[in-house]
Design a protein around this motif. Structure first.
Motif, PDB file in Angstrom:
ATOM      1  N   LYS A   2       0.993   1.078   5.224  1.00 39.13           N
ATOM      2  CA  LYS A   2       2.271   0.399   5.002  1.00 39.13           C
ATOM      3  C   LYS A   2       2.268  -0.369   3.684  1.00 39.13           C
ATOM      4  O   LYS A   2       1.263  -0.959   3.304  1.00 39.13           O
ATOM      5  CB  LYS A   2       2.544  -0.605   6.123  1.00 39.13           C
ATOM      6  CG  LYS A   2       2.955  -0.009   7.431  1.00 39.13           C
ATOM      7  CD  LYS A   2       3.351  -1.128   8.397  1.00 39.13           C
ATOM      8  CE  LYS A   2       3.816  -0.562   9.709  1.00 39.13           C
ATOM      9  NZ  LYS A   2       4.332  -1.608  10.592  1.00 39.13           N
ATOM     10  N   LYS A   4       3.266  -3.670   1.900  1.00 42.35           N
ATOM     11  CA  LYS A   4       3.412  -5.038   2.406  1.00 42.35           C
ATOM     12  C   LYS A   4       4.189  -5.868   1.397  1.00 42.35           C
ATOM     13  O   LYS A   4       3.812  -5.954   0.228  1.00 42.35           O
ATOM     14  CB  LYS A   4       2.040  -5.660   2.651  1.00 42.35           C
ATOM     15  CG  LYS A   4       1.279  -5.023   3.789  1.00 42.35           C
ATOM     16  CD  LYS A   4      -0.080  -5.663   3.915  1.00 42.35           C
ATOM     17  CE  LYS A   4      -0.581  -5.660   5.316  1.00 42.35           C
ATOM     18  NZ  LYS A   4      -1.809  -6.439   5.459  1.00 42.35           N
ATOM     19  N   PHE A  33       5.817  -3.475   5.903  1.00 46.90           N
ATOM     20  CA  PHE A  33       5.606  -4.741   6.610  1.00 46.90           C
ATOM     21  C   PHE A  33       6.190  -5.848   5.752  1.00 46.90           C
ATOM     22  O   PHE A  33       5.907  -5.919   4.550  1.00 46.90           O
ATOM     23  CB  PHE A  33       4.110  -4.986   6.837  1.00 46.90           C
ATOM     24  CG  PHE A  33       3.811  -6.346   7.416  1.00 46.90           C
ATOM     25  CD1 PHE A  33       4.013  -6.603   8.760  1.00 46.90           C
ATOM     26  CD2 PHE A  33       3.345  -7.361   6.600  1.00 46.90           C
ATOM     27  CE1 PHE A  33       3.744  -7.861   9.291  1.00 46.90           C
ATOM     28  CE2 PHE A  33       3.072  -8.628   7.122  1.00 46.90           C
ATOM     29  CZ  PHE A  33       3.273  -8.873   8.471  1.00 46.90           C
ATOM     30  N   ASP A  35       6.931 -10.113   5.479  1.00 48.61           N
ATOM     31  CA  ASP A  35       6.595 -11.439   5.977  1.00 48.61           C
ATOM     32  C   ASP A  35       7.172 -12.458   4.993  1.00 48.61           C
ATOM     33  O   ASP A  35       7.702 -12.103   3.938  1.00 48.61           O
ATOM     34  CB  ASP A  35       5.075 -11.588   6.082  1.00 48.61           C
ATOM     35  CG  ASP A  35       4.635 -12.770   6.934  1.00 48.61           C
ATOM     36  OD1 ASP A  35       5.482 -13.412   7.586  1.00 48.61           O
ATOM     37  OD2 ASP A  35       3.424 -13.064   6.947  1.00 48.61           O
ATOM     38  N   ASP A  75      -3.064 -13.964   0.508  1.00 53.38           N
ATOM     39  CA  ASP A  75      -1.796 -13.228   0.477  1.00 53.38           C
ATOM     40  C   ASP A  75      -1.649 -12.418  -0.804  1.00 53.38           C
ATOM     41  O   ASP A  75      -1.084 -11.329  -0.791  1.00 53.38           O
ATOM     42  CB  ASP A  75      -0.605 -14.187   0.613  1.00 53.38           C
ATOM     43  CG  ASP A  75      -0.470 -14.782   2.002  1.00 53.38           C
ATOM     44  OD1 ASP A  75      -0.894 -14.132   2.986  1.00 53.38           O
ATOM     45  OD2 ASP A  75       0.063 -15.901   2.104  1.00 53.38           O
ATOM     46  N   ASP A  78      -3.575  -9.326  -0.122  1.00 52.93           N
ATOM     47  CA  ASP A  78      -3.094  -8.507   0.991  1.00 52.93           C
ATOM     48  C   ASP A  78      -1.737  -7.849   0.768  1.00 52.93           C
ATOM     49  O   ASP A  78      -1.474  -6.786   1.320  1.00 52.93           O
ATOM     50  CB  ASP A  78      -3.014  -9.344   2.265  1.00 52.93           C
ATOM     51  CG  ASP A  78      -4.379  -9.821   2.745  1.00 52.93           C
ATOM     52  OD1 ASP A  78      -5.399  -9.264   2.295  1.00 52.93           O
ATOM     53  OD2 ASP A  78      -4.412 -10.760   3.570  1.00 52.93           O
ATOM     54  N   PHE A  79      -0.858  -8.481   0.002  1.00 46.78           N
ATOM     55  CA  PHE A  79       0.502  -7.959  -0.168  1.00 46.78           C
ATOM     56  C   PHE A  79       0.633  -7.161  -1.458  1.00 46.78           C
ATOM     57  O   PHE A  79      -0.026  -7.455  -2.456  1.00 46.78           O
ATOM     58  CB  PHE A  79       1.528  -9.107  -0.131  1.00 46.78           C
ATOM     59  CG  PHE A  79       1.740  -9.634   1.262  1.00 46.78           C
ATOM     60  CD1 PHE A  79       2.750  -9.120   2.067  1.00 46.78           C
ATOM     61  CD2 PHE A  79       0.914 -10.617   1.785  1.00 46.78           C
ATOM     62  CE1 PHE A  79       2.932  -9.579   3.364  1.00 46.78           C
ATOM     63  CE2 PHE A  79       1.082 -11.083   3.077  1.00 46.78           C
ATOM     64  CZ  PHE A  79       2.096 -10.559   3.872  1.00 46.78           C
TER      65      PHE A  79
END
Length: 149
Positions: A2, A4, A33, A35, A75, A78-79
């Motif tokens: 995915k 992100k 995803f 957030d 973050d 991760d993103f």
């Protein structure tokens, strides 16, 4: 895997939760995803501002189950895409980045490529009209992002 996407504002109770909800409504969640987070930890663990919840509901979205959290250095690892609502938070996010690769992931939500169009104003201290205006700005930006994704 995915893609992100992270939406970021100051407190993670007005703009970024709204941006998270709007973008989620425009994309295939099996591939992306989404957030949100805040650069400050003022409201960690709380729901979005009731005015953001209300304007989202007015437009058919439910963001009431979101929980405020603070941006973490991880973050940026991760993103894949990180969108800031304004220049101040953009600078705060860049300040957390540990590499040029991480910094390249960060953009202003209301930007078109490298040209900065505008900032999403913080509606927190204003009235209901400010939240509607913010919704419209975010909605337009999320239409563009959804096409990118």
């Amino acid at each position: 895997m995915k893609t992100k996407v992270l939406m970021v504002c100051l407190g993670n109770i007005c703009r970024s939760p709204l941006a998270e909800g709007v973008l989620k409504s425009k994309i295939d969640l099996s591939h992306v995803f989404v957030d949100s987070a805040g650069t400050a930890g003022y409201h960690v663990g709380k729901a979005p501002d009731k005015r953001s919840i209300a304007v989202a509901k007015k437009h058919g979205l439910d963001i009431s189950n979101q929980v405020c959290r603070k941006l973490k250095a991880q973050d940026l690892e991760d993103f894949d895409m990180i969108f800031s609502m304004d220049k101040s938070n953009y600078e705060n996010i860049i300040g957390v980045s540990r590499s040029k690769e991480q910094a390249k992931k960060v953009r202003l939500l209301l930007s078109n490529g490298d040209a900065i169009i505008n900032e999403v104003p913080d509606p927190y201290y204003g009235g209901e009209d400010g939240f509607e205006h913010v919704y419209q700005l975010i909605n337009d930006a999320c239409n563009r992002i959804a096409k990118e994704l």
